[in-house]
Design a protein around this motif. Sequence first.
Motif, PDB file in Angstrom:
ATOM      1  N   LEU A   1      -3.007   0.964  11.176  1.00 23.76           N
ATOM      2  CA  LEU A   1      -2.585  -0.181  10.369  1.00 23.76           C
ATOM      3  C   LEU A   1      -3.515  -0.381   9.178  1.00 23.76           C
ATOM      4  CD1 LEU A   1      -0.552  -2.449  10.130  1.00 23.76           C
ATOM      5  CD2 LEU A   1      -1.999  -3.849  11.630  1.00 23.76           C
ATOM      6  N   ALA A   2      -4.811  -0.112   9.373  1.00 26.77           N
ATOM      7  CA  ALA A   2      -5.766  -0.259   8.274  1.00 26.77           C
ATOM      8  C   ALA A   2      -5.481   0.734   7.152  1.00 26.77           C
ATOM      9  CB  ALA A   2      -7.192  -0.069   8.791  1.00 26.77           C
ATOM     10  N   LEU A   3      -5.017   1.930   7.486  1.00 25.28           N
ATOM     11  CA  LEU A   3      -4.676   2.906   6.451  1.00 25.28           C
ATOM     12  C   LEU A   3      -3.561   2.385   5.563  1.00 25.28           C
ATOM     13  CD1 LEU A   3      -4.817   6.318   8.359  1.00 25.28           C
ATOM     14  CD2 LEU A   3      -6.120   5.715   6.316  1.00 25.28           C
ATOM     15  N   ILE A   4      -2.510   1.847   6.169  1.00 29.00           N
ATOM     16  CA  ILE A   4      -1.403   1.311   5.367  1.00 29.00           C
ATOM     17  C   ILE A   4      -1.869   0.118   4.549  1.00 29.00           C
ATOM     18  CG2 ILE A   4       0.899   0.279   5.494  1.00 29.00           C
ATOM     19  CD1 ILE A   4       1.402   1.884   8.006  1.00 29.00           C
ATOM     20  N   TYR A   5      -2.735  -0.708   5.130  1.00 27.26           N
ATOM     21  CA  TYR A   5      -3.249  -1.870   4.410  1.00 27.26           C
ATOM     22  C   TYR A   5      -4.132  -1.444   3.239  1.00 27.26           C
ATOM     23  CZ  TYR A   5      -4.931  -6.688   3.873  1.00 27.26           C
ATOM     24  OH  TYR A   5      -5.205  -7.942   3.389  1.00 27.26           O
ATOM     25  N   ASP A   6      -4.991  -0.461   3.455  1.00 27.66           N
ATOM     26  CA  ASP A   6      -5.988  -0.080   2.451  1.00 27.66           C
ATOM     27  C   ASP A   6      -5.439   0.853   1.376  1.00 27.66           C
ATOM     28  OD1 ASP A   6      -7.740  -1.587   3.905  1.00 27.66           O
ATOM     29  OD2 ASP A   6      -8.821   0.099   4.785  1.00 27.66           O
ATOM     30  N   VAL A   7      -4.681   1.885   1.783  1.00 26.34           N
ATOM     31  CA  VAL A   7      -4.238   2.903   0.821  1.00 26.34           C
ATOM     32  C   VAL A   7      -2.721   2.988   0.705  1.00 26.34           C
ATOM     33  CG1 VAL A   7      -6.326   4.289   1.074  1.00 26.34           C
ATOM     34  CG2 VAL A   7      -4.396   4.714   2.596  1.00 26.34           C
ATOM     35  N   GLY A   8      -2.020   2.093   1.363  1.00 27.94           N
ATOM     36  CA  GLY A   8      -0.575   2.034   1.204  1.00 27.94           C
ATOM     37  C   GLY A   8       0.141   3.215   1.837  1.00 27.94           C
ATOM     38  N   PHE A   9       1.421   3.272   1.563  1.00 30.80           N
ATOM     39  CA  PHE A   9       2.246   4.320   2.168  1.00 30.80           C
ATOM     40  C   PHE A   9       1.980   5.682   1.527  1.00 30.80           C
ATOM     41  CE2 PHE A   9       4.529   0.317   2.842  1.00 30.80           C
ATOM     42  CZ  PHE A   9       4.692   0.365   4.221  1.00 30.80           C
ATOM     43  N   ILE A  10       1.587   5.704   0.269  1.00 27.13           N
ATOM     44  CA  ILE A  10       1.262   6.986  -0.366  1.00 27.13           C
ATOM     45  C   ILE A  10      -0.029   7.550   0.210  1.00 27.13           C
ATOM     46  CG2 ILE A  10       0.643   8.096  -2.547  1.00 27.13           C
ATOM     47  CD1 ILE A  10       2.477   6.156  -3.987  1.00 27.13           C
ATOM     48  N   GLY A  11      -1.041   6.723   0.333  1.00 28.41           N
ATOM     49  CA  GLY A  11      -2.293   7.175   0.930  1.00 28.41           C
ATOM     50  C   GLY A  11      -2.112   7.583   2.383  1.00 28.41           C
ATOM     51  N   PHE A  12      -1.271   6.842   3.107  1.00 24.58           N
ATOM     52  CA  PHE A  12      -1.013   7.205   4.501  1.00 24.58           C
ATOM     53  C   PHE A  12      -0.334   8.568   4.587  1.00 24.58           C
ATOM     54  CE2 PHE A  12       1.474   7.189   8.415  1.00 24.58           C
ATOM     55  CZ  PHE A  12       0.523   6.787   9.349  1.00 24.58           C
ATOM     56  N   ALA A  13       0.544   8.864   3.623  1.00 26.97           N
ATOM     57  CA  ALA A  13       1.202  10.178   3.602  1.00 26.97           C
ATOM     58  C   ALA A  13       0.175  11.291   3.398  1.00 26.97           C
ATOM     59  CB  ALA A  13       2.255  10.216   2.501  1.00 26.97           C
ATOM     60  N   PHE A  14      -0.803  11.066   2.524  1.00 26.40           N
ATOM     61  CA  PHE A  14      -1.869  12.061   2.340  1.00 26.40           C
ATOM     62  C   PHE A  14      -2.678  12.231   3.623  1.00 26.40           C
ATOM     63  CE2 PHE A  14      -1.415  11.251  -2.325  1.00 26.40           C
ATOM     64  CZ  PHE A  14      -1.195  12.567  -2.691  1.00 26.40           C
ATOM     65  N   PHE A  15      -2.925  11.136   4.338  1.00 25.65           N
ATOM     66  CA  PHE A  15      -3.642  11.226   5.606  1.00 25.65           C
ATOM     67  C   PHE A  15      -2.858  12.075   6.603  1.00 25.65           C
ATOM     68  CE2 PHE A  15      -4.206   9.769   9.963  1.00 25.65           C
ATOM     69  CZ  PHE A  15      -5.574   9.876  10.127  1.00 25.65           C
ATOM     70  N   VAL A  16      -1.552  11.891   6.652  1.00 22.65           N
ATOM     71  CA  VAL A  16      -0.713  12.685   7.557  1.00 22.65           C
ATOM     72  C   VAL A  16      -0.808  14.168   7.203  1.00 22.65           C
ATOM     73  CG1 VAL A  16       1.657  13.142   8.288  1.00 22.65           C
ATOM     74  CG2 VAL A  16       0.839  10.782   8.088  1.00 22.65           C
ATOM     75  N   VAL A  17      -0.798  14.475   5.893  1.00 18.84           N
ATOM     76  CA  VAL A  17      -0.933  15.869   5.461  1.00 18.84           C
ATOM     77  C   VAL A  17      -2.258  16.447   5.943  1.00 18.84           C
ATOM     78  CG1 VAL A  17      -1.182  17.381   3.448  1.00 18.84           C
ATOM     79  CG2 VAL A  17       0.586  15.605   3.462  1.00 18.84           C
ATOM     80  N   LEU A  18      -3.322  15.670   5.827  1.00 16.44           N
ATOM     81  CA  LEU A  18      -4.646  16.122   6.268  1.00 16.44           C
ATOM     82  C   LEU A  18      -4.668  16.362   7.774  1.00 16.44           C
ATOM     83  CD1 LEU A  18      -7.699  16.589   5.916  1.00 16.44           C
ATOM     84  CD2 LEU A  18      -8.005  14.105   5.975  1.00 16.44           C
TER      85      LEU A  18
END
Length: 460
Positions: A365-382
Amino acid sequence: MRPLRSARYGASSAELAAFVVCTCVAVCVALAAPLVALVAVCVAASVAAAILSIRSIRWAWSIYFFALCANGLQVTVGGFTIRPEYLATPLFLVALLAYAGREPGARTRSPFTVGLIIGSVGLVTVGVTSSVLFAPESAASLRMAVQLIVALIAVIPLTRVALDHGFLVRSGTAILSAISAVSVAGFVLNPSTRVVGLAFEPNIMGCLCAGWIGVLYYFAGDRSVVTRQVLLLAAPIPIALILTTTRAAWIGLAVVLICGMGRNAARYPVTIVCSLVAFTVGVAYLHDVYYRVGDADTFLWRVVHVIDVESGTGAYRLQLWNIAIDQIAARDWSAAIGTGFNSFPQFNPVDPTNVAAAYLSSMWLALIYDVGFIGFAFFVVLAVSLFLGVRHKKHAIPLFVALAICTSVTNVIWFAFPWVFMALTVTARQSEKISPPTGSDGRGLSRPRQRRRHRAGAIA
């Protein structure tokens, strides 16, 4: 008769006198200016660590792993918190580079490196952008960005250099086991405390232990890596994990144990059946005492309420999660890139208990809060790129699942140890394809020795 002055038999009187004088001077300096003495010791230790690390990758890994475990040791300089891994990480990277230069055969390639680069760079870039644009305290969010970079920066180099996994696992187990043993001894002397080791807090220690047990599970199929001695050496680690009273880590440990039972069902059927019976009896007992455990600070209460969102810290976390979801839903286009690293406490300086700033414990939840859905997508790629780089994926699942469970209630994305643990399973794939011969000093065999070994193998 002249005194024998040889290094073989001892030092001369002059050398002993010089040693005594230097010792006296050091003691006087320590008594007169303890801060200066402390700085001098730290500088000398840093220089020695740097020299040893560059000369031997084994020293570099040992120092780096200890720094990963000691993430609770910190000093604040100019408002910036410095942890051991901040200093050990660049040292380890230099040591990896030097080792790869000495042993060209240790260099490897992975088709998933591009995904690792895209995921990590994209995550950090989106987070830095949202921190500058939307965070109420941009400087605080940018400091967290530096911490995330330190945590991620060793992942790709670790997947590009084949190391001796036998030594990595043995030394890592020895270091964490020593910390765990001392912590357990401290708990025996004072049972009212939670085991924390050298970690930032007990939940982090629990996640650290669960993650390393997952690493041991992954390498357990290779008896040259996880030997009987390594298993005996690791005994204090699960004990320390349990005594952290971190319920998410308990569940993560249970996942690894269940997978271990399935993996060894054919070899130890009686032991596994007895364990299942004991577990069933234990669950029945806990169900019986569920409503009779009143003190929420006791160990038994945490065991009984291992999954509880109606009272205690579970209810507190759920309340904060609901606040975060409501604030995300109320955003406009900024929901795409978030509001900056660790920005939840900035928008919520007082938590529902009116004690301190709110802490968003769930990493997801903190990922979506901090970096949004675009940042969360990059996290998923990683994360997906890391998992795809693993050869024995079914053996890596317990590690990834245990870390995912722990991070659901404790955000450890800022620390390097979960990323390094996952990267070790990726390097295992590479080293099986090409693994440089290693001498007793950990620096690799010289080329003549490699050629002699090759000729001997051909003759045999």
